[in-house]
Scaffold this motif. Sequence first.
Motif, PDB file in Angstrom:
ATOM      1  N   VAL A   1      20.982   6.231  11.994  1.00 44.11           N
ATOM      2  CA  VAL A   1      21.785   4.866  11.475  1.00 44.11           C
ATOM      3  C   VAL A   1      21.568   3.946  12.421  1.00 44.11           C
ATOM      4  O   VAL A   1      21.147   2.765  12.266  1.00 44.11           O
ATOM      5  CB  VAL A   1      23.189   5.276  11.382  1.00 44.11           C
ATOM      6  N   LEU A   2      21.940   4.264  13.651  1.00 48.78           N
ATOM      7  CA  LEU A   2      21.547   3.139  14.935  1.00 48.78           C
ATOM      8  C   LEU A   2      20.240   2.593  15.072  1.00 48.78           C
ATOM      9  O   LEU A   2      19.938   1.395  15.107  1.00 48.78           O
ATOM     10  CB  LEU A   2      22.063   3.872  16.126  1.00 48.78           C
ATOM     11  N   ASP A   3      19.201   3.464  14.832  1.00 54.14           N
ATOM     12  CA  ASP A   3      17.605   3.124  14.703  1.00 54.14           C
ATOM     13  C   ASP A   3      17.711   2.301  13.646  1.00 54.14           C
ATOM     14  O   ASP A   3      16.818   1.318  13.914  1.00 54.14           O
ATOM     15  CB  ASP A   3      16.839   4.453  14.661  1.00 54.14           C
ATOM     16  N   GLN A   4      18.169   2.407  12.335  1.00 53.41           N
ATOM     17  CA  GLN A   4      18.027   1.753  11.246  1.00 53.41           C
ATOM     18  C   GLN A   4      18.630   0.121  11.499  1.00 53.41           C
ATOM     19  O   GLN A   4      17.942  -0.658  11.331  1.00 53.41           O
ATOM     20  CB  GLN A   4      18.726   2.097  10.016  1.00 53.41           C
ATOM     21  N   ALA A   5      19.808   0.301  12.299  1.00 57.81           N
ATOM     22  CA  ALA A   5      20.380  -0.917  12.691  1.00 57.81           C
ATOM     23  C   ALA A   5      19.345  -1.860  13.435  1.00 57.81           C
ATOM     24  O   ALA A   5      19.361  -3.014  13.272  1.00 57.81           O
ATOM     25  CB  ALA A   5      21.654  -0.678  13.243  1.00 57.81           C
ATOM     26  N   ILE A   6      18.810  -1.313  14.414  1.00 56.14           N
ATOM     27  CA  ILE A   6      17.810  -1.830  15.201  1.00 56.14           C
ATOM     28  C   ILE A   6      16.714  -2.478  14.196  1.00 56.14           C
ATOM     29  O   ILE A   6      16.235  -3.790  14.589  1.00 56.14           O
ATOM     30  CB  ILE A   6      17.295  -1.174  16.314  1.00 56.14           C
ATOM     31  N   GLY A   7      16.298  -1.780  13.581  1.00 52.25           N
ATOM     32  CA  GLY A   7      15.218  -2.314  12.402  1.00 52.25           C
ATOM     33  C   GLY A   7      15.624  -3.357  11.533  1.00 52.25           C
ATOM     34  O   GLY A   7      14.839  -4.480  11.353  1.00 52.25           O
ATOM     35  N   LEU A   8      16.911  -3.228  11.211  1.00 55.43           N
ATOM     36  CA  LEU A   8      17.518  -4.435  10.531  1.00 55.43           C
ATOM     37  C   LEU A   8      17.630  -5.744  11.490  1.00 55.43           C
ATOM     38  O   LEU A   8      17.285  -6.846  10.907  1.00 55.43           O
ATOM     39  CB  LEU A   8      18.859  -4.201  10.000  1.00 55.43           C
TER      40      LEU A   8
ATOM     41  N   ASP B   1      15.353  -8.823   9.844  1.00 57.83           N
ATOM     42  CA  ASP B   1      16.039 -10.157   9.581  1.00 57.83           C
ATOM     43  C   ASP B   1      17.053 -10.527  10.661  1.00 57.83           C
ATOM     44  O   ASP B   1      18.302 -10.410  10.768  1.00 57.83           O
ATOM     45  CB  ASP B   1      16.890  -9.943   8.278  1.00 57.83           C
ATOM     46  N   PRO B   2      16.574 -11.171  11.602  1.00 63.64           N
ATOM     47  CA  PRO B   2      17.215 -11.628  12.969  1.00 63.64           C
ATOM     48  C   PRO B   2      18.295 -12.639  12.625  1.00 63.64           C
ATOM     49  O   PRO B   2      19.359 -12.358  13.295  1.00 63.64           O
ATOM     50  CB  PRO B   2      16.167 -12.065  13.940  1.00 63.64           C
ATOM     51  N   ALA B   3      18.214 -13.570  11.733  1.00 64.96           N
ATOM     52  CA  ALA B   3      19.184 -14.503  11.382  1.00 64.96           C
ATOM     53  C   ALA B   3      20.338 -13.862  10.779  1.00 64.96           C
ATOM     54  O   ALA B   3      21.383 -14.425  11.076  1.00 64.96           O
ATOM     55  CB  ALA B   3      18.501 -15.369  10.349  1.00 64.96           C
ATOM     56  N   ARG B   4      20.357 -12.818  10.054  1.00 65.80           N
ATOM     57  CA  ARG B   4      21.319 -12.123   9.429  1.00 65.80           C
ATOM     58  C   ARG B   4      22.053 -11.158  10.422  1.00 65.80           C
ATOM     59  O   ARG B   4      23.321 -10.956  10.293  1.00 65.80           O
ATOM     60  CB  ARG B   4      20.909 -11.631   7.984  1.00 65.80           C
ATOM     61  N   TYR B   5      21.158 -10.416  10.998  1.00 74.60           N
ATOM     62  CA  TYR B   5      21.691  -9.113  11.765  1.00 74.60           C
ATOM     63  C   TYR B   5      21.609  -9.335  13.320  1.00 74.60           C
ATOM     64  O   TYR B   5      21.525  -8.162  14.180  1.00 74.60           O
ATOM     65  CB  TYR B   5      20.760  -8.055  11.374  1.00 74.60           C
ATOM     66  N   ALA B   6      21.410 -10.505  13.871  1.00 77.42           N
ATOM     67  CA  ALA B   6      21.070 -10.495  15.373  1.00 77.42           C
ATOM     68  C   ALA B   6      22.373 -10.052  16.094  1.00 77.42           C
ATOM     69  O   ALA B   6      22.136  -9.405  17.179  1.00 77.42           O
ATOM     70  CB  ALA B   6      20.930 -12.005  15.530  1.00 77.42           C
ATOM     71  N   THR B   7      23.404  -9.946  15.287  1.00 80.32           N
ATOM     72  CA  THR B   7      24.764  -9.218  16.010  1.00 80.32           C
ATOM     73  C   THR B   7      24.567  -7.968  16.529  1.00 80.32           C
ATOM     74  O   THR B   7      24.924  -7.466  17.554  1.00 80.32           O
ATOM     75  CB  THR B   7      25.869  -9.504  15.551  1.00 80.32           C
TER      76      THR B   7
END
Length: 209
Positions: A120-127, A131-137
């Motif tokens: 899950v955390l690896d998928q979060a880095i992929g996001l 889409d850095p504008a949406r998921y940069a946090t």
Amino acid sequence: MNTPADDSPKPPTYRRSAGSPRATARRRELLDRVTADLATNGLVDFSLRRAARAAGTTHKVLLYHFESADDLLTQAILELRERRIGNALTAMAAPELHTLADRVRAMWPILLSDKTGLRVLDQAIGLTMYDPARYATLGREASRQYLPTLLAICPPHWSEQRRLEVSWMILATLRGFLVEWLTSGDTTGTTAGLEALLRALEREESAES
């Protein structure tokens, strides 16, 4: 890559939780349930409706406590990371561990032990990269969460700059090993790489301050 569905109203039409003790407790309960679902099923196709089902409530209730589906997703991922960090800290607190290399060695199997949560955390880095504008946090908070732990296990007599440099080296290297282990299943390669990292840490600790 399939991104989580953003099916919350825009702009939100439900008033936010005011932060009362009762509301805080309810928010915690909902977050725990959604985090458990995320740890089991991953974040692909995550949506507010799926989160509501997992939490046993409605999307209106979730939007009372969270700003949006993205906010809920972010909070759940931060919670997963905090749990992993807590487990790693417990392992590194063993009294027989005296060196930085020893502590990193003790931390490694803890990081590997929860493969579903790790994915899950690896998928979060992929996001974050998709889409850095949406998921940069998600990307920024990953480093902000892990760095304090790594800084804390560095020798206290080191300078702040030296501790920061070594902590970043550990963070980036272990993150790369974890991605490699997840994507290729190459335990031999990642184990060899870990041993090289530990030797580098031993040399760093033996060097004059």
